[in-house]
Design a protein around this motif. Structure first.
Motif, PDB file in Angstrom:
ATOM      1  N   ASP A  62       5.993  13.497   9.461  1.00 46.40           N
ATOM      2  CA  ASP A  62       4.916  14.106   8.680  1.00 46.40           C
ATOM      3  C   ASP A  62       3.868  13.078   8.241  1.00 46.40           C
ATOM      4  OD1 ASP A  62       6.135  16.573   8.858  1.00 46.40           O
ATOM      5  OD2 ASP A  62       7.231  16.332   6.981  1.00 46.40           O
ATOM      6  N   ASN A  63       4.224  11.778   8.279  1.00 48.78           N
ATOM      7  CA  ASN A  63       3.334  10.734   7.757  1.00 48.78           C
ATOM      8  C   ASN A  63       2.540  10.012   8.834  1.00 48.78           C
ATOM      9  OD1 ASN A  63       4.240  10.974   5.028  1.00 48.78           O
ATOM     10  ND2 ASN A  63       6.100   9.880   5.582  1.00 48.78           N
ATOM     11  N   ILE A  64       2.644  10.434  10.073  1.00 50.47           N
ATOM     12  CA  ILE A  64       2.177   9.554  11.151  1.00 50.47           C
ATOM     13  C   ILE A  64       0.659   9.431  11.247  1.00 50.47           C
ATOM     14  CG2 ILE A  64       4.241   9.823  12.537  1.00 50.47           C
ATOM     15  CD1 ILE A  64       2.704  11.795  14.304  1.00 50.47           C
TER      16      ILE A  64
ATOM     17  N   LEU B 157      -0.796  10.887  -2.239  1.00 49.91           N
ATOM     18  CA  LEU B 157      -1.060  12.266  -2.615  1.00 49.91           C
ATOM     19  C   LEU B 157      -0.185  13.252  -1.848  1.00 49.91           C
ATOM     20  CD1 LEU B 157      -4.946  12.239  -3.079  1.00 49.91           C
ATOM     21  CD2 LEU B 157      -3.146  11.826  -4.763  1.00 49.91           C
ATOM     22  N   VAL B 158       0.071  13.003  -0.590  1.00 51.68           N
ATOM     23  CA  VAL B 158       0.907  13.949   0.158  1.00 51.68           C
ATOM     24  C   VAL B 158       2.346  13.934  -0.351  1.00 51.68           C
ATOM     25  CG1 VAL B 158      -0.529  13.926   2.237  1.00 51.68           C
ATOM     26  CG2 VAL B 158       1.383  12.323   2.053  1.00 51.68           C
ATOM     27  N   GLU B 159       2.829  12.740  -0.756  1.00 50.94           N
ATOM     28  CA  GLU B 159       4.191  12.694  -1.288  1.00 50.94           C
ATOM     29  C   GLU B 159       4.251  13.314  -2.684  1.00 50.94           C
ATOM     30  OE1 GLU B 159       6.652  12.141   0.533  1.00 50.94           O
ATOM     31  OE2 GLU B 159       5.527  11.323   2.225  1.00 50.94           O
TER      32      GLU B 159
ATOM     33  N   GLU C 123       4.405   2.066   1.835  1.00 53.40           N
ATOM     34  CA  GLU C 123       5.647   2.560   2.410  1.00 53.40           C
ATOM     35  C   GLU C 123       6.158   3.760   1.615  1.00 53.40           C
ATOM     36  OE1 GLU C 123       6.783   1.488   5.156  1.00 53.40           O
ATOM     37  OE2 GLU C 123       5.655  -0.373   5.389  1.00 53.40           O
ATOM     38  N   LYS C 124       6.795   4.678   2.315  1.00 52.91           N
ATOM     39  CA  LYS C 124       7.267   5.914   1.691  1.00 52.91           C
ATOM     40  C   LYS C 124       8.261   5.634   0.570  1.00 52.91           C
ATOM     41  CE  LYS C 124       9.160  10.466   2.821  1.00 52.91           C
ATOM     42  NZ  LYS C 124       9.663  11.361   3.888  1.00 52.91           N
ATOM     43  N   TYR C 125       9.150   4.657   0.745  1.00 50.61           N
ATOM     44  CA  TYR C 125      10.164   4.408  -0.283  1.00 50.61           C
ATOM     45  C   TYR C 125       9.515   3.907  -1.580  1.00 50.61           C
ATOM     46  CZ  TYR C 125      10.148  -0.740   0.149  1.00 50.61           C
ATOM     47  OH  TYR C 125       9.806  -2.053   0.117  1.00 50.61           O
ATOM     48  N   MET C 126       8.410   3.149  -1.471  1.00 47.80           N
ATOM     49  CA  MET C 126       7.696   2.715  -2.671  1.00 47.80           C
ATOM     50  C   MET C 126       7.099   3.910  -3.407  1.00 47.80           C
ATOM     51  SD  MET C 126       5.530  -0.543  -1.242  1.00 47.80           S
ATOM     52  CE  MET C 126       6.242  -1.883  -0.314  1.00 47.80           C
TER      53      MET C 126
END
Length: 897
Positions: free
Chosen positions: A157-159, A215-217, A184-187
């Motif tokens: 979804d993040n590409i 924003l998407v997360e 990074e997503k984990y951050m």
């Protein structure tokens, strides 16, 4: 066969020209050859594999996301396709991003009928162009294949934003590309899940929105956590709570598309009914600048911005201000490489931030947050502990309540390494609490995998009073207990010695060379030139064109003669590049020093005790916590804490002299060093195999003894400072163990060790590399490097080699070459003062000499086929001799270069 210059491959492979030239010299690029003074490479050559990857004895886990790794391959494939079909360069990036975003949209909609409409709409959203767009079927196929393979992975979804970042490496459209490293997503997930107020926030802002990753997360979190569910209407309302701005107007369009794609992904997962009409109903509030500017969201509140979707203008303070939540990863830009306009802007509006963009944002966020607002930010660490940020540190700690700090250190980003990736996650708010206690999680010394694991579990936080961050020295995660107490001691190294800047030549290419290029020219004098990691003794192969009182340097624009009057009083020198730690050496008699190998003048105590102290892990530790930069400044060395018992220690003096002698023994057998003494050849066995083993065995034995003495020095220094075992263990986290104290004892596969060592030594049988990991200091020899890399005690490694010399076939071949090369030089009368006595010699004569000296063998073949390559590598790519048509003679370097 067509040959192309190094510059072509530098651009193609994204490797520096210097690195490619080294690879050519090392024989790692097949078919590369030198024409005149220039390397050329066959046109169809593939990029060589990175030989710096871990050795065959150690197996490591790659931390890269498989989705991201394969995405890079996909992007290269798409770029090749669009190049094949003749897409103009300025449109290629748009095609890549449209292909990926359109492919994701089609996947979420699940309808093939929309294909033309989907790709056309996405193209217009990404580019702002209204022209029709027809996607190439090959691109669609590439993207669909990728999505089918990874659709079960949430990372897919993040590409889009990562595709934008990776495309920047191929086509850089603007000045912002170099700082666009997305979060990074984990951050992001850590910051979101540790800010309780997010669920109730009406306005969530990212003032450096980039591709919209934060924003998407946030949207994902809101849809998963809020009790009212995630119907189509609710999801659209939540998207309207998202606000973002970016100085790069192009990437704001990517952010909009990225958010729209995430809405579709959430709708699909929730089994909501929707069709393509939903696309334009997704209305996040993303802004760009109305006019070109320098400051972006750092500008004052009345700056005009425009909504990307409806083109409505607003003041920056209205668009981004009064934020309930701010989540952001600001640019990591410092004064180096910054435009004059940017510098002037930051100096005017953020004078205390020292032209550091990230630190400026820490100050600017105050005016954007609502009174109850909370911010989660990815920040560089320097502001917390450098004296230069003392003023702004005081401002930050007085304006905000800091709730959490997660110190990630370096290695926290998949696609970014080095100093700029030395980061922390901060959560703070405007509501002031003077008695606040910060929760601190220090993960700097863990792998990326372990950083993520520890953050996702139940972190074991330290408690830190907010006032502890304030003060002239701020807060450094690395200092602890006695180490911290000692660092504030009264006596500093500057009280007993004077580290000095070296002379800047203004034109090193013309004024600095190797001593063998200038035999007999008295205008060239020996110089300490730094340029590598080397303890105790060494790096003595350079000369500088000095003339009378530095006349040639004075004539250069931008040059600076520094500390010339102290040349006779200077005893020590050091390398100014500090990634591998402080490394100090003796300055030879009648040798001067320049900028890359600055000098140290001992004013109190014994110079050898100084040498032992400065080459210790303690000195490297203190230097590392003081300087986050890659350059070791003289001033930082001056701040190392010392005591009289150490810099006058008779034990350290004796041990340091032994270390110097052992290092000199190794250097004395290598003809590219001023220490070279050909007398060692006279005592070697009269058998080539035995002679090679004798030299190899001497090297590893001497290095092992040196490592043992260095371990004793460490023990003396630890006792001198009064450090506990706990202090020692803490220090080892940052700078690693002394090699001799490594207690690993696992068995070693000798054949694998042979292949490994063969890769890490050059033709002079000296180490080509420096560090085994970011948490170790540099290695001063091959046994030390292997010991650290394999985590095996060096004595075990040496004993293993000595138990079966025949098992080291590849390494022994290099030592045989080294012996033969040395005997050729001896026959020609070579020394480091005058060069060779015999200007030309037939190979037949040399073969006769070698047959007499070592026993009969086919030395003619070695002389004609191997001498040139061995000699060139030993003499650092600038040969002094050359074999041509049955004769070895002097090589005219001036013509060749």
């Amino acid at each position: 066969m067509e040959y192309l210059p190094v510059q072509y491959f530098s651009d193609k492979w994204e490797i520096s020209k210097r690195r490619i030239q080294i690879l050519c010299k090392e024989g790692r690029i097949n078919g590369a050859k030198m024409i005149g003074n220039m390397w050329v490479i066959p046109a169809d050559t593939e990029r060589p594999a990175d030989a710096r990857s871990k050795n065959p004895v150690i197996v490591t886990d790659h931390e890269h996301s498989s989705v991201r790794r394969e995405l890079k391959k996909l992007i290269k494939k798409i770029f090749k396709t669009i190049s094949d079909i003749g897409v103009e360069t300025d449109e290629q990036k748009n095609y890549v991003l449209t292909g990926i975003a359109g492919g994701l949209s089609s996947f979420y909609f699940g309808e093939k009928d929309y294909k033309r409409e989907i790709y056309g709409t996405v193209y217009r959203d990404i580019t702002g162009n209204t022209m029709d767009f027809d996607i190439n079927d090959r691109i669609v196929s590439h993207v669909n294949h990728f999505i089918d393979a990874y659709k079960a992975d949430s990372e897919v979804d993040n590409i889009l934003s990562w595709a934008y970042q990776y495309s920047n490496k191929i086509i850089r459209e603007n000045i912002y590309s170099k700082t666009q490293f997305f979060t990074e997503k984990y951050m992001i997930e850590y910051l979101i899940h540790n800010i309780e107020q997010i669920n109730m926030a009406g306005k969530i802002v990212d003032p450096c929105v980039g591709g919209g990753n934060f924003l998407v997360e946030c949207l994902e979190h809101l849809c998963n956590e809020e009790k009212e569910g995630s119907s189509l209407e609710q999801i659209l309302l939540k998207a309207n709570r998202l606000y973002g701005y970016d100085i790069d107007s192009g990437i704001t369009k990517i952010a909009v598309v990225n958010i729209r794609l995430r809405v579709l992904a959430i709708l699909k997962r929730n089994s909501c009914q929707f069709d393509f009409s939903i696309w334009n109903k997704i209305q996040p509030n993303i802004f760009k600048s109305l006019d070109d500017d320098v400051g972006g969201s750092l500008c004052a509140g009345k700056k005009k911005v425009v909504n990307v979707l409806d083109n409505q203008t607003a003041e920056l303070s209205e668009a981004l201000g009064n934020a309930d939540i701010i989540l952001t990863n600001p640019p990591f830009a410092t004064i180096k490489g910054m435009s004059a306009e940017e510098k002037d802007f930051l100096k005017k509006y953020y004078p205390d931030a020292n032209c550091d963009t990230c630190v400026s944002f820490l100050e600017a966020i105050y005016s954007l947050l609502a009174g109850h607002g909370v911010c989660g930010i990815v920040s560089q660490n320097a502001w917390m502990h450098l004296k230069s940020f003392r003023t702004i540190r005081k401002k930050i700690t007085s304006q905000y309540t800091i709730y959490k700090i997660v110190n990630l250190g370096a290695g926290a980003f998949v696609d970014l390494s080095g100093e700029k990736s030395n980061v922390s996650l901060l959560i703070f708010g405007r509501k002031i609490n003077q008695e606040n206690t910060i929760q601190v999680l220090n993960l700097e010394n863990f792998s990326l995998k372990d950083k993520i694991s520890l953050m996702c579990g139940k972190p074991d936080y330290l408690r830190l009073l907010q006032n502890d961050i304030d003060g002239p020295n701020g807060y450094d995660f690395t200092e602890k207990g006695s180490l911290k107490a000692i660092s504030s001691s009264i006596e500093k190294y500057k009280d007993i010695g004077t580290p000095m800047q070296g002379t800047s030549t203004g034109n090193a290419k013309e004024l600095v060379g190797y001593f063998w290029e200038h035999f007999g020219d008295e205008e060239w004098v020996s110089v300490s030139n730094g340029g590598g990691y080397c303890r105790w003794q060494g790096l003595n192969h350079s000369v500088v064109k000095w003339g009378r009182e530095g006349e040639y340097i004075k004539a250069q624009k931008g040059s600076a003669l520094r500390n010339v009057k102290y040349f006779p009083e200077t005893q020590l020198v050091f390398s100014d590049t500090g990634t591998a730690g402080l490394n100090v050496r003796r300055l030879l008699d009648h040798q001067i020093f320049i900028a890359s190998g600055p000098g140290i003048r001992v004013t109190k105590g014994n110079e050898y005790a100084h040498l032992a102290l400065l080459n210790s892990r303690i000195a490297a530790y203190y230097l590392k916590i003081m300087s986050p930069k890659l350059t070791i400044a003289a001033g930082y060395i001056g701040q190392i804490p010392v005591n009289e018992g150490l810099y006058t220690s008779v034990v350290l003096e004796k041990n340091a002299k032994l270390c110097v002698e052992l290092k000199e023994k190794i250097l004395s057998t290598r003809p590219e060093n001023l220490e070279y003494d050909p007398a060692f050849l006279n005592s070697m066995p009269s058998d080539l195999e035995k002679a090679a083993w004798s030299l190899f065995n001497d090297d590893i034995t001497n290095e092992l003894l040196k490592l043992e003495i260095e371990s004793k020095n460490d023990r003396v220094i630890f006792e001198g400072y009064g450090f506990s075992d706990d202090d020692r263990r803490h220090l080892e986290i940052l700078v690693g163990k002394c090699a001799y104290q490594i207690d690993g004892a696992q068995d070693i596969d000798l054949s694998k060790l042979d292949r490994y060592m063969d890769k890490i030594i050059d033709a002079a049988c000296l180490l080509k590399r420096t560090r085994t990991s970011k948490n170790t200091l540099g290695s001063d020899g091959v046994i030390e490097y292997v010991s650290k890399d394999l985590n095996v005690n060096p004595e075990i490694i040496v004993r293993k080699i000595q138990s079966n010399p025949g098992g080291m076939k590849l390494v022994m071949r290099k030592y045989r070459d080294l012996v033969l090369h040395g005997l050729v030089l001896q026959y020609l009368g070579y020394n480091t003062r005058n060069g060779i006595a015999v200007e030309r010699e037939k190979v037949s004569g040399l073969e006769t000499f070698l047959n007499i000296r070592l026993g009969r063998n086919n030395y003619y073949e070695w002389l004609s086929s191997s001498f040139n390559s061995v000699h060139r590598e030993i003499f650092k790519g600038v040969p002094y001799l050359i074999y041509e048509e049955g004769i070895i003679h002097r090589y005219d370097n001036k013509i060749a270069r």
